[in-house]
Design an enzyme around this catalytic site. Structure first.
Site, mmCIF file in Angstrom:
data_model
loop_
_atom_site.group_PDB
_atom_site.id
_atom_site.type_symbol
_atom_site.label_atom_id
_atom_site.label_comp_id
_atom_site.label_asym_id
_atom_site.label_seq_id
_atom_site.Cartn_x
_atom_site.Cartn_y
_atom_site.Cartn_z
ATOM 1 N N LYS A 95 46.427 38.151 40.776
ATOM 2 C CA LYS A 95 46.334 36.728 40.413
ATOM 3 C C LYS A 95 44.972 36.161 40.822
ATOM 4 C CE LYS A 95 49.394 36.053 37.903
ATOM 5 N NZ LYS A 95 49.451 37.415 37.726
ATOM 6 N N ASN B 127 44.793 41.687 13.403
ATOM 7 C CA ASN B 127 45.113 41.839 14.836
ATOM 8 C C ASN B 127 45.427 43.317 15.053
ATOM 9 O OD1 ASN B 127 48.102 41.150 16.807
ATOM 10 N ND2 ASN B 127 46.086 41.812 17.465
ATOM 11 N N GLY B 128 44.616 43.987 15.837
ATOM 12 C CA GLY B 128 44.846 45.422 16.065
ATOM 13 C C GLY B 128 43.528 46.168 16.054
ATOM 14 N N CYS C 3 44.152 38.975 19.862
ATOM 15 C CA CYS C 3 43.844 38.211 18.659
ATOM 16 C C CYS C 3 45.112 37.538 18.145
ATOM 17 C CB CYS C 3 43.273 39.052 17.522
ATOM 18 S SG CYS C 3 41.731 39.830 17.902
ATOM 19 N N GLU D 31 42.369 37.599 38.501
ATOM 20 C CA GLU D 31 42.497 37.101 37.112
ATOM 21 C C GLU D 31 41.877 35.717 36.944
ATOM 22 O OE1 GLU D 31 46.510 38.491 34.843
ATOM 23 O OE2 GLU D 31 46.823 37.586 36.804
ATOM 24 N N HIS E 231 42.589 54.113 56.447
ATOM 25 C CA HIS E 231 42.144 55.389 55.861
ATOM 26 C C HIS E 231 40.992 55.173 54.885
ATOM 27 C CE1 HIS E 231 45.518 57.193 57.825
ATOM 28 N NE2 HIS E 231 46.360 56.415 57.200
ATOM 29 N N ARG F 254 45.896 34.424 23.007
ATOM 30 C CA ARG F 254 45.821 35.835 22.622
ATOM 31 C C ARG F 254 44.373 36.314 22.491
ATOM 32 N NH1 ARG F 254 50.667 37.578 20.337
ATOM 33 N NH2 ARG F 254 49.512 39.204 19.261
ATOM 34 N N TRP G 33 39.952 38.292 20.218
ATOM 35 C CA TRP G 33 39.650 38.991 21.466
ATOM 36 C C TRP G 33 38.877 40.226 21.020
ATOM 37 C CZ3 TRP G 33 40.204 43.660 24.138
ATOM 38 C CH2 TRP G 33 39.948 43.597 25.512
ATOM 39 N N GLU H 228 50.260 42.078 43.415
ATOM 40 C CA GLU H 228 50.326 40.957 42.469
ATOM 41 C C GLU H 228 49.453 39.790 42.943
ATOM 42 O OE1 GLU H 228 51.341 38.192 39.423
ATOM 43 O OE2 GLU H 228 51.001 40.347 39.584
ATOM 44 N N LYS I 81 46.603 36.990 26.605
ATOM 45 C CA LYS I 81 47.987 36.970 27.100
ATOM 46 C C LYS I 81 48.806 38.183 26.701
ATOM 47 C CE LYS I 81 51.481 35.046 29.139
ATOM 48 N NZ LYS I 81 51.437 34.947 30.571
HETATM 49 C C1 BG6 Z 1 48.135 40.820 30.230
HETATM 50 C C2 BG6 Z 1 48.480 39.443 30.792
HETATM 51 O O1 BG6 Z 1 47.468 40.664 29.103
HETATM 52 O O2 BG6 Z 1 49.321 41.574 30.011
HETATM 53 C C3 BG6 Z 1 49.177 39.659 32.099
HETATM 54 O O3 BG6 Z 1 47.278 38.729 30.978
HETATM 55 C C4 BG6 Z 1 50.438 40.482 31.865
HETATM 56 O O4 BG6 Z 1 49.511 38.424 32.649
HETATM 57 C C5 BG6 Z 1 50.152 41.781 31.141
HETATM 58 O O5 BG6 Z 1 51.025 40.775 33.083
HETATM 59 C C6 BG6 Z 1 51.447 42.407 30.624
HETATM 60 O O6 BG6 Z 1 51.997 41.539 29.660
HETATM 61 P P1 BG6 Z 1 53.554 41.541 29.297
HETATM 62 O O7 BG6 Z 1 53.658 40.518 28.216
HETATM 63 O O8 BG6 Z 1 53.860 42.937 28.788
HETATM 64 O O9 BG6 Z 1 54.332 41.209 30.513
#
Ligand code: BG6
Length: 585
Positions: free
Chosen positions: A467, A97-98, A2, A470, A486, A28, A71, A463, A580
């Site tokens: 990606k 936010n929280g 948020c 995501e 395995h 966010r 969010w 990773e 994010k």
């Molecule tokens: C997620 C992001 O919310 O948080 C990811 O979408 C990120 O991309 C992860 O890797 C960790 O975020 P940060 O800001 O602690 O690197």
């Protein structure tokens, strides 16, 4: 999670100012958004489900306003649950936010005397504030109410009776922006840069009273006033403009060669400090969440190669280590935003145990940056796309330099990393770019994929899969190549492509054997390697840069994920259900 934003000033355009702020904070959370202003003594609100996009505000002129981009944590994605929320008197308006962890008991205690109109935890806190500020000083009542709210939270409240904004926080980030004729409050600094570069980072258990021409800060526990610490940021809003790119993810992938080159010029002293900390302590923990955790894992492999006892920890699984945290161990915290709640909680505990903390983060002034003993800034510029790209390779460039320094060969290491920037530039700009697009088109309709690798490339396989998950919603799994037989190899068939990351190191032969095992079950092999191999159905050449090969391999993975999202008609910048900077548990 948020984004919250508020403004008070002489400029009669607060609704538009709030809308612009929310657009900057939308990474966010983008389930719903809303704005409230005060006009003719009344609070006027608009709330919408979905992304802001090109929406314009219809609210009338006003000098005071606040807004929220959501969010969802508690209550479905509906207009009723969208913020801002109004109290029973319609004179107090709140954004949050929280998570109010004790919202049920608060709600139960107030249901008889207050009207609730949403399923959110937020509204419980609002009615509690209404209850505690019914008489006496608003600030004291606000303080009392907040001290009864459990969890990590940040609130901004508009009091229409007094035409003032109040803000309060514990855990979730809040920054005040000091403007000309206007003052602002925001979940992060990026939404303030269009207006000012003079900011106050609110600390935990601080509250702010913001009026047209003054900002007063108080300690929530004691009520005592605090002299604000003003920070001047040398960032330009310009840096985070999309420019000629279609998406921020594409722009941030293209930013990487320059970002990595900058980090190669990082002062040796900064690398030395972290290297010394690692060699002077008995054990090093590297901690992060999501993509940052995979960078931590690269760090673990590199240090273990040197016989250094190091472990990468998933932020949300940190509690398992809490009885191992002693002063003779070091902590390297990795976080792009510097606000991820699981990382901040780990920092708080490690600080209690007096452990030396090094932060590797992209945001100056973030909570992690402010709390750490040593700070290394990624200087990658703002990362807007939800899926992290340039912040990841920037972390790799720093961890690789620490590794080469400890190996006593920083000069050669810097050369290899600088080469990895050049190779990445060629991949981004050269023939490989089109090859990746073609491969994406070929496999865009699959539901499942595997990504396999060994040793230092294993975190890159993880990773890569992240990606792809995501931004393209294809269920990709990253696996240690040796583990596939395995169990997971049972899922291999001709409809399940498998990316094989096979750099020219001591794992090459074994990794190629794993590729043959997949091929034998009809798997379609996409090989990332220094040389082609008959087992590959598609081959993407990656020059051998020793340990630094992890960087161009990552750039290829990011481009493939991006192209898969585009080929599937998706917006790679705002993937569904994600946000994010995760400031809730
Ligand atoms: C997620 C992001 O919310 O948080 C990811 O979408 C990120 O991309 C992860 O890797 C960790 O975020 P940060 O800001 O602690 O690197």
């Amino acid at each position: 999670m948020c984004g919250i934003f508020g403004v008070i000033g002489k400029d009669n355009n607060s609704a538009q100012t709030v809308l612009n702020g929310l657009k900057k904070l939308e990474y966010r959370g983008y389930d719903s958004w809303g704005i409230a202003i005060k006009n003719n003594g009344q609070i006027k609100i608009e709330r919408h489900v979905g992304k802001i996009g090109q929406a314009q505000t219809k609210l009338p002129q006003s000098t005071i306003g606040l807004g929220h981009t959501r969010w969802a944590t508690h209550g479905g994605v509906t207009i009723g649950n969208a913020h801002p929320h109004l109290d029973c008197t319609k004179k107090l308006c709140l954004v949050h936010n929280g998570i109010v962890e004790n919202f049920r008991s608060i709600k139960e205690s107030l249901t008889k005397t207050h009207r609730f109109s949403s399923e959110t935890d937020t509204e419980a806190a609002l009615h509690l504030i209404e209850e505690k500020t019914k008489s006496g000083s608003f600030l004291k009542g606000f303080q009392k109410a907040f001290s009864q709210v459990h969890g990590m939270n940040a609130f901004i409240i508009l009091n229409a009776k007094t035409n003032e904004l109040f803000a309060i926080k514990n855990g979730s980030p809040l920054t005040i922006g000091l403007g000309k004729n206007e003052n602002y409050i925001s979940s992060d600094v990026w939404a303030l840069l269009d207006h000012t570069n003079k900011v106050i980072f609110l600390e935990d258990n601080q509250m702010a009273h913001i009026s047209q021409d003054s900002v007063k800060i108080f300690n929530v526990k004691t009520g005592k006033s605090i002299k604000p610490k003003i920070t001047t940021l040398n960032w330009q809003a310009e840096q985070s403009k999309l420019g000629k790119f279609h998406h921020y993810m594409e722009k941030e992938i293209f930013d990487q060669p320059k970002v990595i080159d900058n980090l190669v010029r990082l002062d040796k002293k900064i690398i030395k400090k972290t290297a010394d900390l690692i060699s002077q302590t008995s054990k090093t923990y590297l901690l992060g969440c999501g993509t940052a955790y995979y960078a931590a894992l690269v760090g673990e492999y590199l240090l273990n190669f040197l016989g250094i006892d190091a472990n990468a920890i998933i932020g949300s699984e940190f509690s398992k280590n809490k009885n191992l945290l002693t002063q003779d161990k070091a902590f390297i915290m990795l976080s792009q935003s510097g606000e991820t709640i699981d990382v901040i909680e780990a920092v708080n505990l490690a600080k209690k145990r007096k452990m030396p903390i090094t932060a590797i983060t992209n945001v100056l002034g973030s909570t992690l940056y402010r709390k750490a003993d040593e700070k290394i800034l990624l200087s990658a510029g703002q990362e807007v796309a939800v899926a992290s790209t340039k912040a990841f390779t920037a972390k790799l460039a720093i961890l690789l330099q620490v590794y080469y320094y400890l190996k006593g060969d920083l000069k050669a290491g810097k050369q290899l990393i600088s080469q990895s920037a050049k190779v990445s530039q060629k991949i981004i700009k050269g023939k490989t770019r089109q090859l990746i697009k073609n491969i994406a088109k070929k496999i865009k309709d699959v539901d499942n994929m595997f990504v396999i690798a060994r040793s230092l490339s294993f975190p890159i396989a993880l990773e890569t899969a992240l990606k792809i998950k995501e931004v393209s919603y294809i269920h990709a799994e990253g696996y240690a190549a040796g583990e596939l037989k395995h169990g997971p190899i049972a899922l291999i068939d001709q409809d399940t492509p498998c990316i094989v990351i096979a750099p020219n190191d001591n794992t090459y032969t074994d990794t190629i054997s794993s590729a043959h095992e997949v091929k034998a079950r009809g798997g379609f092999i996409i090989g990332l390697s220094h040389e082609n191999n008959p087992v590959f159905d598609e081959f993407i050449q990656v020059p051998d840069l020793k340990e630094a090969t992890v960087i161009p391999n990552t750039v290829i993975a990011q481009l493939l994920a991006y192209d898969l999202a585009i080929a599937r008609g998706l917006n790679p910048d705002k993937p569904r259900n994600l946000a994010k900077s995760v400031t809730v548990k």
